[in-house]
Write an enzyme that holds these catalytic residues in place. Structure first.
Site, mmCIF file in Angstrom:
data_model
loop_
_atom_site.group_PDB
_atom_site.id
_atom_site.type_symbol
_atom_site.label_atom_id
_atom_site.label_comp_id
_atom_site.label_asym_id
_atom_site.label_seq_id
_atom_site.Cartn_x
_atom_site.Cartn_y
_atom_site.Cartn_z
ATOM 1 N N PRO A 137 3.000 -9.378 3.514
ATOM 2 C CA PRO A 137 2.792 -10.721 2.706
ATOM 3 C C PRO A 137 2.135 -10.136 1.709
ATOM 4 O O PRO A 137 1.331 -9.693 1.730
ATOM 5 C CB PRO A 137 2.174 -11.444 3.730
ATOM 6 C CG PRO A 137 2.029 -11.178 4.746
ATOM 7 C CD PRO A 137 1.831 -9.579 4.772
ATOM 8 N N GLU A 138 3.238 -10.642 0.533
ATOM 9 C CA GLU A 138 2.981 -10.642 -1.120
ATOM 10 C C GLU A 138 1.902 -11.814 -1.581
ATOM 11 O O GLU A 138 2.303 -12.751 -0.506
ATOM 12 C CB GLU A 138 4.066 -9.742 -1.774
ATOM 13 C CG GLU A 138 4.372 -8.594 -1.176
ATOM 14 C CD GLU A 138 5.039 -7.940 -2.267
ATOM 15 O OE1 GLU A 138 5.462 -8.541 -3.369
ATOM 16 O OE2 GLU A 138 6.290 -6.925 -2.230
ATOM 17 N N LYS A 173 -4.244 -11.630 -1.720
ATOM 18 C CA LYS A 173 -3.438 -11.634 -0.569
ATOM 19 C C LYS A 173 -4.745 -12.069 0.251
ATOM 20 O O LYS A 173 -4.622 -12.589 1.252
ATOM 21 C CB LYS A 173 -3.096 -10.834 -0.718
ATOM 22 C CG LYS A 173 -1.592 -9.444 -1.598
ATOM 23 C CD LYS A 173 -1.278 -8.621 -0.909
ATOM 24 C CE LYS A 173 -0.560 -7.811 -2.101
ATOM 25 N NZ LYS A 173 -0.671 -6.065 -1.503
ATOM 26 N N ARG A 186 6.031 4.203 -2.670
ATOM 27 C CA ARG A 186 6.500 3.639 -2.570
ATOM 28 C C ARG A 186 8.020 3.430 -2.725
ATOM 29 O O ARG A 186 8.191 3.920 -3.651
ATOM 30 C CB ARG A 186 6.331 2.547 -3.251
ATOM 31 C CG ARG A 186 4.532 2.194 -2.239
ATOM 32 C CD ARG A 186 4.075 2.609 -1.676
ATOM 33 N NE ARG A 186 4.643 0.893 -1.180
ATOM 34 C CZ ARG A 186 3.536 -0.402 -1.030
ATOM 35 N NH1 ARG A 186 3.246 -0.481 -1.642
ATOM 36 N NH2 ARG A 186 4.299 -1.214 -0.638
#
Ligand SMILES: [Zn+2]
Length: 290
Positions: A2-3, A54, A275
């Site tokens: 979750p960002e 976050k 990434r």
């Protein structure tokens, strides 16, 4: 993972339902790092629900439970009569499963009869209890930069923060929580596309105009994500369904080989800092503008 948009929309969704609830009991069907500390909050009234990067702060008058959902964590609220069910965090089938389920690690029961479930299939989520007045210290300890949704996240701020990172790419700099807390892989790719900046450019090479566009790109990406209820919330079905849903929502993320929505050039995927990174080779040039 979750960002920022997922966590922010989750906090906004749950806040009106959690504030003023009294924590009455808890169960830990499976281990949760730090979860046992919730015992110290029995009988306490929830006074606030906030996000920082976050992290989620569940506040009571004297203390705050700091929750990090990590890769796979999700929170689900169910009202006493069972009619209201609100879920957020990492999307997955357990969001709609009967609870508790095989991934449920913590159940907080409120005096009203409503419940809050923390599910995590991977056991990476964690909780830390801190005194309420030490929240500013926690932000300092984590060395978070200003929140990207706050008015302090300006072009001037970003220029200074990036100038100190001359040896990293702009993509890596955006993922650095001391620069842009809460920004993750999806937000970084989408923001750089909106700003027309190649993700492998050196972070110290961007000019004022580009940094201005980047700040706007970040704001627009976050706003769109929060409006949708979080970037990853499309990911509820199979891997194939998830990909298709993401391709409809995002401009470059998960769109390798598909046409750029602006110029038609196929979107490319490269790896930066470990990434997967998506960009349009025509709209986001490698060389700095003259
Ligand atoms: Zn393009």
């Amino acid at each position: 993972m979750p960002e920022l948009p997922e966590v922010e929309s989750l906090v906004r969704l749950l806040r009106p339902h959690l504030v003023n609830q009294i924590i009455a009991a808890y169960e830990m069907p499976k281990p949760l790092h730090g979860g046992y500390q919730i015992a110290d909050l029995m009988g306490q009234r929830i006074t606030g629900l906030e996000r920082c990067a976050k992290l989620i702060f569940l506040r009571t008058p004297g203390a705050a439970a700091v929750l990090h959902l990590m890769l796979n964590g999700q929170l689900i609220y169910i009202s006493a009569d069972g009619r209201t069910r609100l879920a957020g965090g990492h999307p997955g089938p357990d969001m709609i499963a009967e609870l508790p389920c095989s991934t449920t690690r913590l159940i907080i029961r409120f005096a009203s009869g409503s419940r809050l479930y923390l599910n995590d299939s991977r056991n990476f989520a964690h909780m830390e209890l801190i005194p309420a007045d030490s929240i500013p210290d926690l932000r300092k300890r984590k060395r978070y930069g200003p929140d990207p949704l706050s008015p302090d996240f300006t072009a001037d701020y970003l220029q200074i923060a990036l100038s100190r990172r001359s040896r990293t790419t702009i993509k890596e700099a955006l993922l650095d929580q001391t620069v842009a807390p809460g920004i993750g892989n999806i937000c970084a790719d989408e923001s750089l596309f909106l700003a027309g900046i190649h993700p492998a450019r050196s972070s110290a090479d961007l000019d004022d105009v580009e940094i201005g566009r980047l700040v706007k790109g970040i704001a627009d990406t976050l706003e769109a994500g929060i409006r949708r209820g979080g970037s990853a919330n499309e990911a509820r079905g199979s891997v194939k369904e998830t990909r298709r849903a993401q391709q409809q929502v995002f401009k470059v993320y998960a769109r390798k080989g598909l046409s750029c929505l602006r110029c038609g050039t196929p979107i490319e995927r490269i790896v930066i800092g470990g990434r997967g990174t998506h960009y349009c080779p025509k709209c986001q040039r490698r060389t700095a503008p003259n």
